[in-house]
Scaffold this active site. Structure first.
Site, PDB file in Angstrom:
ATOM      1  N   GLU A 163     -44.871  18.251   7.383  1.00  0.00           N
ATOM      2  CA  GLU A 163     -45.899  17.316   7.855  1.00  0.00           C
ATOM      3  C   GLU A 163     -45.520  16.686   9.195  1.00  0.00           C
ATOM      4  OE1 GLU A 163     -47.075  14.295   5.047  1.00  0.00           O
ATOM      5  OE2 GLU A 163     -48.245  15.698   3.871  1.00  0.00           O
ATOM      6  N   HIS A 216     -31.997  37.128  -5.886  1.00  0.00           N
ATOM      7  CA  HIS A 216     -32.508  38.260  -6.666  1.00  0.00           C
ATOM      8  C   HIS A 216     -34.014  38.428  -6.501  1.00  0.00           C
ATOM      9  CE1 HIS A 216     -28.642  38.883  -8.813  1.00  0.00           C
ATOM     10  NE2 HIS A 216     -28.479  37.647  -8.363  1.00  0.00           N
ATOM     11  N   LYS A 276     -59.374  17.814   2.120  1.00  0.00           N
ATOM     12  CA  LYS A 276     -60.023  16.713   1.388  1.00  0.00           C
ATOM     13  C   LYS A 276     -61.514  16.672   1.723  1.00  0.00           C
ATOM     14  CE  LYS A 276     -55.932  13.761   1.374  1.00  0.00           C
ATOM     15  NZ  LYS A 276     -55.333  12.578   1.950  1.00  0.00           N
TER      16      LYS A 276
HETATM   17  O1  PA5 Z   1     -46.915  11.854   3.887  1.00  0.00           O
HETATM   18  C1  PA5 Z   1     -48.044  11.527   3.622  1.00  0.00           C
HETATM   19  O2  PA5 Z   1     -48.633  10.625   4.232  1.00  0.00           O
HETATM   20  C2  PA5 Z   1     -48.820  12.189   2.498  1.00  0.00           C
HETATM   21  O3  PA5 Z   1     -48.211  13.306   1.978  1.00  0.00           O
HETATM   22  C3  PA5 Z   1     -48.996  11.176   1.390  1.00  0.00           C
HETATM   23  O4  PA5 Z   1     -47.742  10.753   0.941  1.00  0.00           O
HETATM   24  C4  PA5 Z   1     -49.803  11.716   0.223  1.00  0.00           C
HETATM   25  O5  PA5 Z   1     -51.008  12.267   0.665  1.00  0.00           O
HETATM   26  C5  PA5 Z   1     -50.108  10.591  -0.770  1.00  0.00           C
HETATM   27  O6  PA5 Z   1     -50.801   9.568  -0.149  1.00  0.00           O
HETATM   28  P1  PA5 Z   1     -50.981   8.155  -0.808  1.00  0.00           P
HETATM   29  O7  PA5 Z   1     -49.634   7.577  -1.038  1.00  0.00           O
HETATM   30  O8  PA5 Z   1     -51.774   7.387   0.190  1.00  0.00           O
HETATM   31  O9  PA5 Z   1     -51.719   8.357  -2.093  1.00  0.00           O
END
Ligand code: PA5
Length: 442
Positions: free
Chosen positions: A284, A305, A419
């Site tokens: 990310e 493996h 989303k």
């Molecule tokens: O790193 C990030 O921002 C995302 O992966 C969030 O952690 C994930 O989408 C969960 O989001 P939230 O904590 O707002 O539910």
């Protein structure tokens, strides 16, 4: 101080690393002085040394209360609100904890990290006759996966205990003001912890997001923070004594030389979820603007493996970062067998770990010979303090590395695309135009 170590001698030439030194030092200063893109998300940088002792005490007290009241605590969350706690708990847990009848120990289980109908059904069946509680974690407070899981489990708990008693077993970790979860927590009177605005999800394991589930599982969060604090001090240095700097230099040198895929390797099954946490952190943070090393993770020797052939002889665009665990907690010797039909008597009397270490060494030599550069990170043992060091080491290196790559390491605009489509397909109110557009494509 015993500390994790980084060895890049098998990664790239001195010159190639040297060529990154200037950019790495600049990127380190950009993180430490908060002068780059996304600098409003740098709350994690000084977090280990500045976390309020009262907050840590409150987390420990809340964990003790949940442990007192519950046999199972469900930690609900996804992405950064799930992976850090899962990684640390798995690394520290007995591999067969789920099958042991230790009635005195509270087990932490996870939900909201998928949309698996059978998963949720089976979880609810497990909890049906158990004393359970919930930690619901969502920074935004609006994420669909944890919201679904929370709706189900909250309903179940309230039917069992009534609204008031259920509320005593629910803890919400979310934004200080915004989001549906904050509103619900206020209305229902849940105990809450705040995720600060300046800490992104994937950097939040050392906040209540990770610390509360880890403490409920029975692990020492003060030692975890202590380890992170040690690494925070070490990684301010702008010399080669800073392991995060060295790692960032090596992986950027490799990326520029055409190595587009990094595999994080462990030789210890308990580190599987650490690989999952690391994948989110780097994926990310770096995968944007058409750039970024693809982070993958493998468990060796298991995956030798399955993936071993590709790694040894596939496209030469890969390098590996091995978490090399120095010390096992237990000792098991290979027994002598008079018949020796399996031919293993040559290693009789040796520890299992000696065999594993030779598998690791042999693999490293084979991979380097086969054109897979190797970065080695030595972890002294699977203890809270060292895991705290490792977490902070990777976080700091990620910030440095992202700036070296020329991206904003602290946003994640791409996560929204699926989303939007999902909401359109589910006909969420407000998405009418998107619903019509996506349906026209089906
Ligand atoms: O790193 C990030 O921002 C995302 O992966 C969030 O952690 C994930 O989408 C969960 O989001 P939230 O904590 O707002 O539910």
């Amino acid at each position: 101080m015993n500390q994790i170590q980084v060895n890049i001698s098998q990664a790239a030439s001195q010159e190639a690393i040297q060529a990154q030194a200037e950019a790495a030092r600049k990127a380190l200063a950009t993180v430490d002085q908060a002068t780059g893109a996304g600098n409003d998300f740098l709350g994690w940088v000084n977090l280990p040394s500045t976390i309020a002792p009262e907050l840590v005490e409150d987390i420990c007290k809340t964990a003790a209360d949940l442990r007192d009241k519950c046999d199972y605590v469900v930690a609900i969350g996804i992405g950064g609100s799930y992976l850090g706690a899962k990684a640390v708990i798995e690394a520290l847990s007995d591999s067969f904890a789920a099958y042991r009848n230790e009635h005195t120990k509270t087990k932490v289980v996870f939900a909201g990290q998928n949309i698996g109908e059978d998963y949720l059904f089976e979880l609810m069946r497990l909890l049906d006759d158990k004393k359970f509680g919930i930690i619901v974690i969502s920074k935004s407070g609006t994420t669909t996966e944890p919201a679904i899981a929370f709706r189900l489990l909250k309903d179940m708990l309230e039917k069992k205990l009534g609204k008031a008693k259920a509320a005593e077993r629910i803890v919400a970790i979310t934004d200080a003001k915004k989001g549906a979860l904050r509103q619900l927590a206020t209305e229902e009177g849940y105990k809450t912890f705040v995720i600060d605005d300046n800490v992104g999800g994937r950097f939040s394991v050392l906040t209540p997001v990770g610390l509360l589930p880890i403490a409920v599982a029975g692990y020492d969060i003060k030692a975890l923070l202590q380890g992170a604090q040690e690494m925070e001090a070490v990684t301010r240095d702008d010399s080669q004594a800073n392991p995060s700097l060295v790692y960032a230099e090596a992986r950027n040198a490799l990326y520029q030389a055409g190595k587009k895929i990094e595999i994080l390797v462990n030789y210890c099954p308990k580190l599987h979820y650490f690989g999952e946490w690391w994948k989110q952190l780097y994926g990310e943070s770096e995968g944007k603007d058409g750039k970024g090393i693809f982070p993958a993770a493998v468990d060796f020797s298991t995956d030798l493996h399955s993936m071993g052939q590709w790694i040894q002889e596939g496209e030469r665009t890969i390098f590996e970062t091995v978490i090399s665990l120095e010390k096992q907690e237990h000792e098991v010797l290979i027994p002598l067998d008079n018949a020796n039909l399996d031919g293993l008597n040559y290693i009789a009397g040796k520890r299992i770990d000696q065999v594993n270490k030779m598998a690791e060494l042999g693999t490293r030599i084979a991979h380097v010979d086969g054109g897979v550069p190797n970065i080695q990170i030595t972890l002294p043992a699977l203890r809270e303090e060292y895991l705290g060091q490792l977490i902070y080491f990777f976080e700091k290196a990620c910030g440095i590395s992202g700036y070296m790559l020329g991206v904003n390491p602290f946003n994640q605009p791409g996560v929204e695309a699926y989303k939007r489509n999902m909401f359109a397909l589910l006909e969420k109110p407000g998405y009418e135009k998107e619903t019509a557009a996506i349906k026209a494509r089906l």
